[in-house]
Design an enzyme around this catalytic site. Structure first.
Site, PDB file in Angstrom:
ATOM      1  N   GLY A 282      36.854  42.055  41.489  1.00 31.20           N
ATOM      2  CA  GLY A 282      37.337  40.672  40.724  1.00 31.20           C
ATOM      3  C   GLY A 282      38.396  40.198  41.755  1.00 31.20           C
ATOM      4  N   GLU A 283      39.359  39.998  41.148  1.00 29.43           N
ATOM      5  CA  GLU A 283      40.456  39.171  41.820  1.00 29.43           C
ATOM      6  C   GLU A 283      39.925  38.055  42.161  1.00 29.43           C
ATOM      7  OE1 GLU A 283      43.375  42.178  44.287  1.00 29.43           O
ATOM      8  OE2 GLU A 283      41.414  42.373  44.959  1.00 29.43           O
ATOM      9  N   HIS A 284      39.598  37.247  41.313  1.00 25.20           N
ATOM     10  CA  HIS A 284      39.196  35.792  41.335  1.00 25.20           C
ATOM     11  C   HIS A 284      39.146  35.038  40.083  1.00 25.20           C
ATOM     12  CE1 HIS A 284      35.326  37.886  41.002  1.00 25.20           C
ATOM     13  NE2 HIS A 284      35.011  37.039  40.129  1.00 25.20           N
ATOM     14  N   ALA A 285      39.125  33.776  40.135  1.00 25.57           N
ATOM     15  CA  ALA A 285      38.659  33.025  38.948  1.00 25.57           C
ATOM     16  C   ALA A 285      37.454  32.125  39.114  1.00 25.57           C
ATOM     17  CB  ALA A 285      39.887  32.255  38.466  1.00 25.57           C
TER      18      ALA A 285
ATOM     19  N   ARG B  62      40.544  37.304  36.876  1.00 21.69           N
ATOM     20  CA  ARG B  62      40.042  38.708  36.408  1.00 21.69           C
ATOM     21  C   ARG B  62      40.210  39.637  37.474  1.00 21.69           C
ATOM     22  NH1 ARG B  62      35.145  35.997  35.706  1.00 21.69           N
ATOM     23  NH2 ARG B  62      36.669  34.418  35.217  1.00 21.69           N
TER      24      ARG B  62
END
Ligand code: T46
Length: 132
Positions: A47-50, A95
């Protein structure tokens, strides 16, 4: 925060369980894409993104994992450990996914085709967009 835990439709019998996902019925958007995630090492962080537009419904078919959800003001950790509940994730939510069990299989229903341009992968950029 733009997420929701939803009870899935299941048909259970002595022969097993059958789960049903239907556009705009128990899935709150029209599905354009389905992808699965499995074999994730327990030490991995995904993840580590929106997403600026995308809406998704995440179903944990097997095993377990955790989702950290962040709207730029507060954070919430959700553990997914059953196919009976799915996690709706709306747009503009950062997330991170972690603590995957070896048998974890995620199935993700998405409201649109894959578009790498629609990802926000920099956390500071995400925070800036949240404050606008
Ligand atoms: C999300 C979380 C829950 C594609 O080519 N097509 C696709 O439809 C997807 C989803 C990914 N990819 C490629 C892009 C990367 O080269 O697969 C590779 C891994 O994707 P990513 O690093 O984005 O995977 P995750 O697990 O960090 O994030 C995924 C989704 O991309 C994302 O939308 O919300 O699962």
């Amino acid at each position: 925060m733009n997420f929701q835990l939803m009870k899935n439709t299941v048909h259970s019998s002595i022969h097993g369980e059958l789960f049903v996902f239907e556009n705009l019925k128990n899935v709150p958007f029209a599905i354009k894409r389905v992808y699965c995630i499995k074999n994730v090492p327990s030490s991995s962080l995904r993840g580590e993104h929106a997403h600026t537009k995308l809406e998704q419904l995440v179903i944990c078919l097997s095993g377990s994992c955790k989702f950290l959800l962040d709207d730029g003001k507060s954070k919430k950790v959700i553990e997914l450990n059953s196919p009976h509940t799915s996690l709706f994730i709306g747009k503009n939510l950062w997330r991170e996914m972690y603590d995957f069990s070896p048998d974890c299989i995620l199935m993700v229903l998405a409201s649109d085709f894959y578009d790498p341009e629609e990802y926000i992968r920099d956390y500071q950029t995400f925070l800036k967009l949240c404050s606008e």
